[in-house]
Enzyme design. Structure first.
Site, PDB file in Angstrom:
ATOM      1  N   GLY A  73       1.850   3.486   0.579  1.00 32.01           N
ATOM      2  CA  GLY A  73       2.804   2.593  -0.060  1.00 32.01           C
ATOM      3  C   GLY A  73       3.919   2.197   0.893  1.00 32.01           C
ATOM      4  N   HIS A 109     -24.198 -26.497  -7.566  1.00 33.04           N
ATOM      5  CA  HIS A 109     -25.330 -25.613  -7.310  1.00 33.04           C
ATOM      6  C   HIS A 109     -25.895 -25.889  -5.932  1.00 33.04           C
ATOM      7  CE1 HIS A 109     -28.911 -23.200  -7.985  1.00 33.04           C
ATOM      8  NE2 HIS A 109     -29.613 -24.198  -7.461  1.00 33.04           N
ATOM      9  N   LYS A 111      -6.362  -9.602   8.501  1.00 30.49           N
ATOM     10  CA  LYS A 111      -7.506 -10.470   8.151  1.00 30.49           C
ATOM     11  C   LYS A 111      -8.242 -10.918   9.410  1.00 30.49           C
ATOM     12  CE  LYS A 111      -6.330  -9.244   4.851  1.00 30.49           C
ATOM     13  NZ  LYS A 111      -5.173  -8.535   4.289  1.00 30.49           N
ATOM     14  N   ALA A 165      -5.931   5.916  -0.416  1.00 31.89           N
ATOM     15  CA  ALA A 165      -7.054   4.972  -0.602  1.00 31.89           C
ATOM     16  C   ALA A 165      -6.569   3.751  -1.360  1.00 31.89           C
ATOM     17  CB  ALA A 165      -8.197   5.648  -1.349  1.00 31.89           C
TER      18      ALA A 165
HETATM   19  P1  FAD Z   1       8.548  -9.397   4.987  1.00 33.09           P
HETATM   20  O1  FAD Z   1       7.293 -10.111   5.268  1.00 33.09           O
HETATM   21  O2  FAD Z   1       8.588  -7.936   5.234  1.00 33.09           O
HETATM   22  O3  FAD Z   1       9.657 -10.112   5.867  1.00 33.09           O
HETATM   23  C1  FAD Z   1      10.968  -9.651   5.940  1.00 33.09           C
HETATM   24  C2  FAD Z   1      11.584 -10.162   7.241  1.00 33.09           C
HETATM   25  O4  FAD Z   1      12.990  -9.905   7.204  1.00 33.09           O
HETATM   26  C3  FAD Z   1      11.069  -9.462   8.488  1.00 33.09           C
HETATM   27  O5  FAD Z   1      10.760 -10.410   9.475  1.00 33.09           O
HETATM   28  C4  FAD Z   1      12.245  -8.592   8.939  1.00 33.09           C
HETATM   29  O6  FAD Z   1      12.297  -8.412  10.337  1.00 33.09           O
HETATM   30  C5  FAD Z   1      13.403  -9.433   8.472  1.00 33.09           C
HETATM   31  N1  FAD Z   1      14.647  -8.698   8.257  1.00 33.09           N
HETATM   32  C6  FAD Z   1      14.855  -7.565   7.555  1.00 33.09           C
HETATM   33  N2  FAD Z   1      16.162  -7.254   7.520  1.00 33.09           N
HETATM   34  C7  FAD Z   1      16.796  -8.215   8.237  1.00 33.09           C
HETATM   35  C8  FAD Z   1      18.148  -8.466   8.560  1.00 33.09           C
HETATM   36  N3  FAD Z   1      19.131  -7.680   8.120  1.00 33.09           N
HETATM   37  N4  FAD Z   1      18.439  -9.548   9.320  1.00 33.09           N
HETATM   38  C9  FAD Z   1      17.465 -10.384   9.765  1.00 33.09           C
HETATM   39  N5  FAD Z   1      16.162 -10.192   9.480  1.00 33.09           N
HETATM   40  C10 FAD Z   1      15.842  -9.130   8.720  1.00 33.09           C
HETATM   41  N6  FAD Z   1       0.017  -9.413   1.019  1.00 33.09           N
HETATM   42  C11 FAD Z   1      -0.828 -10.350   0.549  1.00 33.09           C
HETATM   43  O7  FAD Z   1      -0.475 -11.093  -0.374  1.00 33.09           O
HETATM   44  N7  FAD Z   1      -2.079 -10.514   1.080  1.00 33.09           N
HETATM   45  C12 FAD Z   1      -2.529  -9.727   2.089  1.00 33.09           C
HETATM   46  O8  FAD Z   1      -3.664  -9.887   2.548  1.00 33.09           O
HETATM   47  C13 FAD Z   1      -1.664  -8.726   2.596  1.00 33.09           C
HETATM   48  N8  FAD Z   1      -2.066  -7.928   3.591  1.00 33.09           N
HETATM   49  C14 FAD Z   1      -1.203  -6.987   4.085  1.00 33.09           C
HETATM   50  C15 FAD Z   1      -1.662  -6.144   5.088  1.00 33.09           C
HETATM   51  C16 FAD Z   1      -0.838  -5.163   5.595  1.00 33.09           C
HETATM   52  C17 FAD Z   1      -1.339  -4.266   6.683  1.00 33.09           C
HETATM   53  C18 FAD Z   1       0.494  -5.038   5.084  1.00 33.09           C
HETATM   54  C19 FAD Z   1       1.423  -4.010   5.654  1.00 33.09           C
HETATM   55  C20 FAD Z   1       0.947  -5.861   4.079  1.00 33.09           C
HETATM   56  C21 FAD Z   1       0.103  -6.841   3.566  1.00 33.09           C
HETATM   57  N9  FAD Z   1       0.499  -7.677   2.520  1.00 33.09           N
HETATM   58  C22 FAD Z   1      -0.367  -8.604   2.030  1.00 33.09           C
HETATM   59  C23 FAD Z   1       1.841  -7.585   1.940  1.00 33.09           C
HETATM   60  C24 FAD Z   1       2.758  -8.678   2.535  1.00 33.09           C
HETATM   61  O9  FAD Z   1       2.787  -8.526   3.931  1.00 33.09           O
HETATM   62  C25 FAD Z   1       4.144  -8.575   1.950  1.00 33.09           C
HETATM   63  O10 FAD Z   1       4.091  -8.576   0.545  1.00 33.09           O
HETATM   64  C26 FAD Z   1       5.008  -9.737   2.422  1.00 33.09           C
HETATM   65  O11 FAD Z   1       5.097  -9.766   3.813  1.00 33.09           O
HETATM   66  C27 FAD Z   1       6.396  -9.655   1.808  1.00 33.09           C
HETATM   67  O12 FAD Z   1       7.153 -10.748   2.240  1.00 33.09           O
HETATM   68  P2  FAD Z   1       8.748 -10.674   2.350  1.00 33.09           P
HETATM   69  O13 FAD Z   1       9.173 -12.026   2.798  1.00 33.09           O
HETATM   70  O14 FAD Z   1       9.299 -10.109   1.116  1.00 33.09           O
HETATM   71  O15 FAD Z   1       9.055  -9.593   3.490  1.00 33.09           O
HETATM   72  P1  NAI Z   2      -0.989   1.190  -2.054  1.00 35.25           P
HETATM   73  O1  NAI Z   2       0.048   1.383  -3.075  1.00 35.25           O
HETATM   74  O2  NAI Z   2      -1.958   0.089  -2.176  1.00 35.25           O
HETATM   75  O3  NAI Z   2      -1.851   2.526  -1.919  1.00 35.25           O
HETATM   76  C1  NAI Z   2      -1.289   3.761  -1.604  1.00 35.25           C
HETATM   77  C2  NAI Z   2      -2.260   4.842  -2.005  1.00 35.25           C
HETATM   78  O4  NAI Z   2      -1.797   6.055  -1.441  1.00 35.25           O
HETATM   79  C3  NAI Z   2      -2.362   5.036  -3.520  1.00 35.25           C
HETATM   80  O5  NAI Z   2      -3.697   5.084  -3.901  1.00 35.25           O
HETATM   81  C4  NAI Z   2      -1.627   6.352  -3.746  1.00 35.25           C
HETATM   82  O6  NAI Z   2      -2.126   7.074  -4.849  1.00 35.25           O
HETATM   83  C5  NAI Z   2      -1.904   7.071  -2.439  1.00 35.25           C
HETATM   84  N1  NAI Z   2      -0.943   8.114  -2.094  1.00 35.25           N
HETATM   85  C6  NAI Z   2       0.401   8.094  -2.273  1.00 35.25           C
HETATM   86  N2  NAI Z   2       0.949   9.241  -1.824  1.00 35.25           N
HETATM   87  C7  NAI Z   2      -0.065   9.983  -1.333  1.00 35.25           C
HETATM   88  C8  NAI Z   2      -0.145  11.262  -0.723  1.00 35.25           C
HETATM   89  N3  NAI Z   2       0.956  12.005  -0.512  1.00 35.25           N
HETATM   90  N4  NAI Z   2      -1.362  11.733  -0.363  1.00 35.25           N
HETATM   91  C9  NAI Z   2      -2.477  10.991  -0.551  1.00 35.25           C
HETATM   92  N5  NAI Z   2      -2.470   9.782  -1.144  1.00 35.25           N
HETATM   93  C10 NAI Z   2      -1.276   9.269  -1.507  1.00 35.25           C
HETATM   94  O7  NAI Z   2      -0.184   1.129  -0.667  1.00 35.25           O
HETATM   95  P2  NAI Z   2      -0.636   0.683   0.786  1.00 35.25           P
HETATM   96  O8  NAI Z   2      -2.112   0.724   0.935  1.00 35.25           O
HETATM   97  O9  NAI Z   2       0.224   1.477   1.701  1.00 35.25           O
HETATM   98  O10 NAI Z   2      -0.183  -0.815   0.839  1.00 35.25           O
HETATM   99  C11 NAI Z   2       1.164  -1.166   0.536  1.00 35.25           C
HETATM  100  C12 NAI Z   2       1.236  -2.469  -0.148  1.00 35.25           C
HETATM  101  O11 NAI Z   2       0.996  -3.518   0.781  1.00 35.25           O
HETATM  102  C13 NAI Z   2       0.182  -2.681  -1.229  1.00 35.25           C
HETATM  103  O12 NAI Z   2       0.576  -2.118  -2.442  1.00 35.25           O
HETATM  104  C14 NAI Z   2       0.123  -4.156  -1.326  1.00 35.25           C
HETATM  105  O13 NAI Z   2       1.140  -4.573  -2.161  1.00 35.25           O
HETATM  106  C15 NAI Z   2       0.400  -4.597   0.106  1.00 35.25           C
HETATM  107  N6  NAI Z   2      -0.865  -4.965   0.742  1.00 35.25           N
HETATM  108  C16 NAI Z   2      -1.587  -5.991   0.202  1.00 35.25           C
HETATM  109  C17 NAI Z   2      -2.796  -6.348   0.745  1.00 35.25           C
HETATM  110  C18 NAI Z   2      -3.571  -7.423   0.105  1.00 35.25           C
HETATM  111  O14 NAI Z   2      -3.023  -8.132  -0.728  1.00 35.25           O
HETATM  112  N7  NAI Z   2      -4.848  -7.591   0.445  1.00 35.25           N
HETATM  113  C19 NAI Z   2      -3.338  -5.680   1.936  1.00 35.25           C
HETATM  114  C20 NAI Z   2      -2.513  -4.583   2.376  1.00 35.25           C
HETATM  115  C21 NAI Z   2      -1.310  -4.278   1.806  1.00 35.25           C
END
Ligand code: FAD
Ligand code: NAI
Length: 484
Positions: A290, A463, A58, A200
């Site tokens: 994913g 508004h 973000k 995508a």
């Molecule tokens: P995580 O955030 O993955 O945290 C798990 C933690 O556990 C990590 O710090 C890891 O190091 C630690 N850990 C793992 N195993 C061990 C162990 N054995 N001992 C000690 N520590 C350990 N979600 C949204 O809602 N809004 C968004 O805008 C959004 N944007 C995203 C953008 C990107 C690029 C990505 C990749 C994800 C995004 N997500 C977003 C998804 C979101 O990040 C995850 O759903 C969320 O972080 C999950 O939280 P969690 O606590 O389950 O796990």
């Molecule tokens: P995603 O599930 O959103 O999208 C993956 C896409 O890849 C799908 O459209 C799928 O059809 C496609 N795909 C899968 N296999 C493929 C292949 N072999 N070739 C081409 N296309 C393929 O997963 P993404 O973008 O990796 O994000 C993971 C998760 O992280 C999200 O599902 C979401 O839960 C979380 N996230 C949330 C955000 C938010 O809330 N704004 C921002 C970023 C991530």
């Protein structure tokens, strides 16, 4: 000597750190273990979300949007720019500062709430009298090791919140130089001329948008024939049109073949939607197809914690695992991989441990894609309602007809309401447009209170505000929008 707690939380992402704080608020003694390291090797709690997910993405989305506005939108407002230049180093430095503020904020919250934080890997050793024994090893690389010098913790309740990792394409591991996961995608050193994105989905569209705004030619290759299949069709069609206009080159229905990483570029062979062989060369390739649950360091076998065939910790609706008093929340269990879903589960589990009735309503979890315009929704899509055989009415209102959107200079998109044909209860709200991430909250509250479309239509909205589009879409359900 083992240290005794009421609860040990493994993982300090949004699921884990929130669970730990809520447990502490409820009077339980809590330890939270997290292994994430910052660049100096120190603790960096907050998990994927804070370090390589929600927060840094973000930050870059905001900075890159400013850059795009400065280049393309300011002139219309009568602001003339000369010598506009990108300082990518500074942009990334700012992002890192935002991340650190969040890491430090969590450490402060742990102190404030008296949560004992352990930096290292938490690993199940054994079920013991009165609970479970967990070792904390110093580094992520160390194997589980019951060395008495290391921390040994025991607690009656364990909360597993170990999150998820990016899924790689078979045979194409992430090198984070040319083939990038979300981690590499947030740390590119120079704007790639040609950026390829496989998938995508949410990450592909958000990170593709960042780098396109900064100057990359972005090609997105998606396996499915439909764009954003989980999104309401009408909204997804609008998004596809707008993203194409912005210059995101999205190809649907492709089949990825060989990926060859050279010294400076990556070549992707794929079949297009017509089955024709194609080859594309990119300076960098983001693979966002994913995520997979992360249980690598847990040593689940030591205590017989059940995982499913995809590696998720098996839980019931209340986040109870196969073992008594072991709970699991967030990305490591079923359900959407969203930070706020993880947090809600963390709170609910803490309350259940304390003997209360924690609750998560899966039907009202909002989704947001932070592209421009943003896409946000809650509840069911039109296609889901049709599949479920539910009779519904719909109402839409375009931002083009909203005064605040015109003043902002951001009139793309719409708000769409879906309501029960008989009772008028709101069944889904879908938004593409400015600040959709903020606007969706009103719909979440309304659905949580089982409001009807008429309820929203009768409420006074300020508004000029974007939220008037929400009210107008609710009015449109009854075919009585006032401004369109
Ligand atoms: P995580 O955030 O993955 O945290 C798990 C933690 O556990 C990590 O710090 C890891 O190091 C630690 N850990 C793992 N195993 C061990 C162990 N054995 N001992 C000690 N520590 C350990 N979600 C949204 O809602 N809004 C968004 O805008 C959004 N944007 C995203 C953008 C990107 C690029 C990505 C990749 C994800 C995004 N997500 C977003 C998804 C979101 O990040 C995850 O759903 C969320 O972080 C999950 O939280 P969690 O606590 O389950 O796990
Ligand atoms: P995603 O599930 O959103 O999208 C993956 C896409 O890849 C799908 O459209 C799928 O059809 C496609 N795909 C899968 N296999 C493929 C292949 N072999 N070739 C081409 N296309 C393929 O997963 P993404 O973008 O990796 O994000 C993971 C998760 O992280 C999200 O599902 C979401 O839960 C979380 N996230 C949330 C955000 C938010 O809330 N704004 C921002 C970023 C991530």
């Amino acid at each position: 000597m083992s240290k005794q707690f009421d609860v040990i939380v493994i993982g300090a992402g949004p699921g884990g750190y929130i669970a730990a704080i809520r447990c502490a608020q409820l009077g339980l003694s809590v330890a939270c273990i997290d292994e994430w390291k910052n660049e100096k090797g120190g603790p960096a709690p907050g998990g994927t979300c804070t370090n390589v997910g929600c927060i840094p993405s973000k930050a870059l989305l905001q900075s890159s949007e400013h850059f795009e506005h400065a280049g393309h939108a300011f002139a219309e407002h009568g602001i003339e720019m000369q010598g506009l230049k990108l300082n990518l180093e500074q942009m990334k430095k700012r992002k890192d500062t935002v991340v650190k503020q969040n890491n430090d904020g969590i450490l402060y919250l742990f102190k404030k709430n008296k949560v004992s934080f352990f930096h290292g890997r938490g690993t199940f050793l054994a079920a013991v009298e009165g609970g479970y024994q967990i070792s904390v090893t110093a580094s992520a690389e160390s194997a589980p090791d019951p060395d008495p010098d290391l921390d040994l913790l025991t607690a009656r309740h364990i909360v597993v919140a170990t999150g998820s990792n990016a899924r790689a394409l078979p045979g194409t591991p992430f090198d984070e130089e040319l083939v990038l996961s979300n981690t590499g995608a947030l740390a590119i050193n120079a704007v790639p001329k040609k950026l390829g994105v496989i998938g995508a989905g949410v990450i592909g569209l958000e990170m593709g948008s960042v780098w396109r705004r900064l100057g990359s030619e972005v090609t997105v290759l998606e396996a499915l024939p439909t764009f954003l299949g989980a999104v309401d069709d009408q909204i997804a069609r609008e998004a596809n049109k707008l993203f194409a206009k912005q210059g995101l080159d999205i190809h649907l229905g492709v089949k990825i073949g060989k990926i060859a990483a050279g010294k400076k570029s990556v070549t992707v062979d794929y079949l297009d939607a017509k089955g024709q062989e194609q080859k594309a060369e990119f300076d960098k390739l983001i693979v966002s197809i994913g995520r997979i649950p992360n249980t690598t360091g847990l040593n689940a076998d030591a205590v017989g914690l059940k995982l499913d065939e995809r590696g998720f910790v098996v839980v019931d609706a209340d986040c109870k695992t196969s073992l008594p008093n072991v709970w699991a929340v967030g990305d490591v269990v079923r359900g959407p991989m969203l930070a706020h879903k993880a947090e809600e589960e963390g709170v609910a589990v803490a309350e259940r441990i304390a003997g209360q009735h924690g609750h998560v309503n899966f039907n009202t979890i909002p989704w947001v894609i932070y592209t421009s315009p943003e896409i946000a929704w809650v509840g069911r899509t039109e296609q889901q309602l049709k599949t479920d055989g539910v009779a519904f009415k719909s109402g839409t209102f375009p931002f083009l007809a909203n005064g605040r959107a015109r003043a902002l200079g951001d009139t793309s998109g719409m708000v769409k309401f879906l309501a029960d044909a008989v009772t008028d209860e709101i069944l889904g709200v879908h938004i593409i447009g400015p600040m959709a991430s903020e606007l969706i909250s009103e719909a979440v509250v309304a659905m949580e209170f089982k409001a009807s479309a008429e309820d929203i239509a009768r409420i006074c909205h300020a508004h000029p505000s974007l939220s008037e589009a929400t009210k107008e879409a609710a009015l449109a359900v009854d075919k009585r929008a006032l401004n369109f």
